[in-house]
Scaffold this active site. Structure first.
Site, PDB file in Angstrom:
ATOM      1  N   THR A   1      -8.490  -1.294   6.340  1.00  0.00           N
ATOM      2  CA  THR A   1      -7.486  -1.575   7.375  1.00  0.00           C
ATOM      3  C   THR A   1      -7.763  -2.946   8.000  1.00  0.00           C
ATOM      4  OG1 THR A   1      -7.164   0.765   7.879  1.00  0.00           O
ATOM      5  CG2 THR A   1      -6.552  -0.802   9.602  1.00  0.00           C
TER       6      THR A   1
ATOM      7  N   ASN B   1      -2.199   4.992  -2.879  1.00  0.00           N
ATOM      8  CA  ASN B   1      -2.999   6.075  -2.319  1.00  0.00           C
ATOM      9  C   ASN B   1      -2.290   7.423  -2.320  1.00  0.00           C
ATOM     10  OD1 ASN B   1      -1.499   4.420  -0.372  1.00  0.00           O
ATOM     11  ND2 ASN B   1      -2.134   5.918   1.137  1.00  0.00           N
TER      12      ASN B   1
ATOM     13  N   GLN C   1      -8.018   1.805  -3.131  1.00  0.00           N
ATOM     14  CA  GLN C   1      -8.061   2.926  -4.080  1.00  0.00           C
ATOM     15  C   GLN C   1      -8.355   2.468  -5.509  1.00  0.00           C
ATOM     16  OE1 GLN C   1      -7.583   6.218  -3.328  1.00  0.00           O
ATOM     17  NE2 GLN C   1      -6.788   6.093  -1.244  1.00  0.00           N
TER      18      GLN C   1
ATOM     19  N   HIS D   1     -15.409   4.192   1.667  1.00  0.00           N
ATOM     20  CA  HIS D   1     -15.305   5.658   1.732  1.00  0.00           C
ATOM     21  C   HIS D   1     -14.348   6.269   0.710  1.00  0.00           C
ATOM     22  CE1 HIS D   1     -11.484   6.495   4.063  1.00  0.00           C
ATOM     23  NE2 HIS D   1     -11.646   5.234   4.418  1.00  0.00           N
TER      24      HIS D   1
ATOM     25  N   THR E   1     -22.351  -8.119  14.913  1.00  0.00           N
ATOM     26  CA  THR E   1     -23.590  -7.793  14.213  1.00  0.00           C
ATOM     27  C   THR E   1     -23.288  -6.836  13.068  1.00  0.00           C
ATOM     28  OG1 THR E   1     -24.763  -8.032  16.304  1.00  0.00           O
ATOM     29  CG2 THR E   1     -25.911  -6.858  14.533  1.00  0.00           C
TER      30      THR E   1
ATOM     31  N   CYS F   1      -2.696   9.425   7.050  1.00  0.00           N
ATOM     32  CA  CYS F   1      -2.053   8.907   8.256  1.00  0.00           C
ATOM     33  C   CYS F   1      -0.727   9.624   8.514  1.00  0.00           C
ATOM     34  CB  CYS F   1      -1.799   7.406   8.119  1.00  0.00           C
ATOM     35  SG  CYS F   1      -2.999   6.561   7.098  1.00  0.00           S
TER      36      CYS F   1
HETATM   37  C1  LIG Z   1      -7.695   4.317   2.741  1.00  0.00           C
HETATM   38  C2  LIG Z   1      -6.812   3.162   2.512  1.00  0.00           C
HETATM   39  C3  LIG Z   1      -6.755   2.091   3.403  1.00  0.00           C
HETATM   40  C4  LIG Z   1      -7.516   2.088   4.707  1.00  0.00           C
HETATM   41  O1  LIG Z   1      -8.879   1.971   4.480  1.00  0.00           O
HETATM   42  P1  LIG Z   1      -9.909   2.220   5.681  1.00  0.00           P
HETATM   43  O2  LIG Z   1     -11.198   1.727   5.126  1.00  0.00           O
HETATM   44  O3  LIG Z   1      -9.888   3.686   5.927  1.00  0.00           O
HETATM   45  O4  LIG Z   1      -9.452   1.426   6.847  1.00  0.00           O
HETATM   46  C5  LIG Z   1      -5.941   1.023   3.096  1.00  0.00           C
HETATM   47  N1  LIG Z   1      -5.220   1.005   1.973  1.00  0.00           N
HETATM   48  C6  LIG Z   1      -5.255   2.001   1.082  1.00  0.00           C
HETATM   49  C7  LIG Z   1      -4.456   1.915  -0.162  1.00  0.00           C
HETATM   50  C8  LIG Z   1      -6.043   3.123   1.326  1.00  0.00           C
HETATM   51  O5  LIG Z   1      -6.056   4.118   0.453  1.00  0.00           O
END
Ligand SMILES: *Cc1c(COP(=O)(O)O)cnc(C)c1O
Length: 376
Positions: free
Chosen positions: A73, A152, A180, A202, A237, A319
């Site tokens: 993000t 995603n 992704q 993640h 940091t 989301c």
């Molecule tokens: C999960 C996702 C994000 C957001 O990533 P974060 O690290 O959770 O902020 C942005 N773009 C896509 C395609 C995602 O799947």
């Protein structure tokens, strides 16, 4: 109460125990500030630089082009805002797709509210952009083309190299949201002509709250966070443990890429073979990350999720689960809103077993059957 089966890998993936182990030294003992000029600092700094190389190595980039962020993000925000407000930037237009992640679409909308122009290119029924459609949207006034690697919600893989060539043909910068795709599919910033790339830990078995932005040398973007000047325009940091986790997740992803891909494909085949109810697969099945299946069921317009307490899944992005709106990705494919709301996004991967899939298939078949009978 037993836990539901986790099939929401598109929202986030489990933390790989090997990643957790790589993070552990940077908690209590290795607490030093990586920017400090003494032994605590040097050790933390070495871990950060190792991770930088691991992330860079996975996309064929030099280590110094990687800046750590809090996730995709932030990287998406930085790429779009940073480029459009860069000193000397004379181009005002952003071109992106209707199916992009909200962190790209909302950022682009924000910029459009303060003087940028925005062209949102639709996708075809299978979820892929037609390169001719894209080309017609481009011009010499385009600063940035932003297209995600792997969707995603529906898993489709856009033709990044083809898009990159077209962006560069009009002198635009090409940004890829690879949240992704990074670590799942081979990505090469040179071969694909990528100038800016957002990644996150993640979605590849790493920790939440850490990611990176790749910036091709000489691609000027303004800082997003002003301050101490760490990370070349992303002050603050650095979180050593999280970054070590991202590095290790990237290293493992590179090593296991073929095995993870084969495993996901096998699970998908098993799932599709087991479905006995009439279903429609949303998004192209072949040009797709195989750890995603997005299904809707003809005749069924009731949200199915509540009927499946045994499965941890979603009907759209994580989301969208918060807002309760129909998925903008599925409506962009032409699905009516009720059908979109009744769809299921299944995400599976490294730690999913064949038994998990078999149980899921049984539950889905029964839930759809029950709903259809109720409607009849
Ligand atoms: C999960 C996702 C994000 C957001 O990533 P974060 O690290 O959770 O902020 C942005 N773009 C896509 C395609 C995602 O799947």
């Amino acid at each position: 109460m037993s836990m539901p089966i986790y099939l929401d890998y598109g929202a986030t993936t489990p933390l790989d125990p090997a990643v957790a182990a790589a993070m552990e030294p940077w908690g209590v003992d290795g607490f030093g500030n990586p920017h400090s000029a003494h032994m605590w600092g040097y050790k933390a700094k070495a871990a950060v630089e190792r991770a930088r190389e691991q992330v860079a190595g996975l996309i064929n980039a030099p280590a110094e082009t990687i800046a750590f962020t809090s996730g995709a993000t932030e990287s998406n925000n930085w790429a779009l805002k940073g480029l459009l407000t860069a000193p000397g930037q004379t181009r005002r237009r952003i071109v992106t797709l209707a199916t992009e992640h909200s962190s790209v679409l909302e950022t682009a909308q924000y910029l459009a509210g303060i003087g940028a122009q925005l062209t949102i290119v639709p996708v075809r029924e299978h979820g892929l952009v037609d390169l001719g459609d894209l080309e017609r949207a481009l011009g010499e006034d385009v600063a940035l083309v932003s297209v995600m690697a792997v969707n995603n919600e529906i898993g489709v893989v856009q033709d990044l190299a083809g898009i990159g060539r077209r962006a560069h043909a009009v002198g635009a910068v090409f940004h890829v949201d690879a949240a992704q795709g990074f670590g799942k599919l081979p990505l090469d910033v040179d071969v694909m002509g990528i100038d800016l790339m957002s990644v996150t830990a993640h979605k590849i078995y790493g920790p939440k709250g850490v990611g990176a932005l790749y910036r091709r040398p000489f691609t000027v973007i303004t800082p997003l966070l002003h301050g101490g000047g760490q990370e070349d325009g992303r002050s603050g940091t650095l979180p050593t443990a999280l970054i070590a986790g991202l590095g290790e997740a990237a290293r493992i992803a590179g090593e296991r890429m073929a095995a993870d891909l084969a495993h996901a494909l096998q699970l998908r085949e098993r799932l599709l073979a087991g479905l006995s109810v009439l279903h429609r697969i949303n998004g192209d099945l072949d040009r797709r990350w195989p750890g995603n299946l997005n299904l809707s069921f003809p005749g069924l317009v009731m949200p199915l999720i509540q009927q499946l307490p045994g499965l941890a899944i979603s009907s759209g992005s994580a989301c969208a689960s918060v807002t309760g709106r129909a998925s903008h990705v599925l409506t962009a494919l032409g699905l009516p809103e009720p059908t979109a709301k009744a769809s299921l996004r299944l995400g599976f991967g490294r730690f999913t077993t064949a038994t998990d899939i078999d149980t899921a298939v049984t539950l889905i078949n029964a839930a759809v059957q029950r709903q259809l009978e109720e409607l009849a």
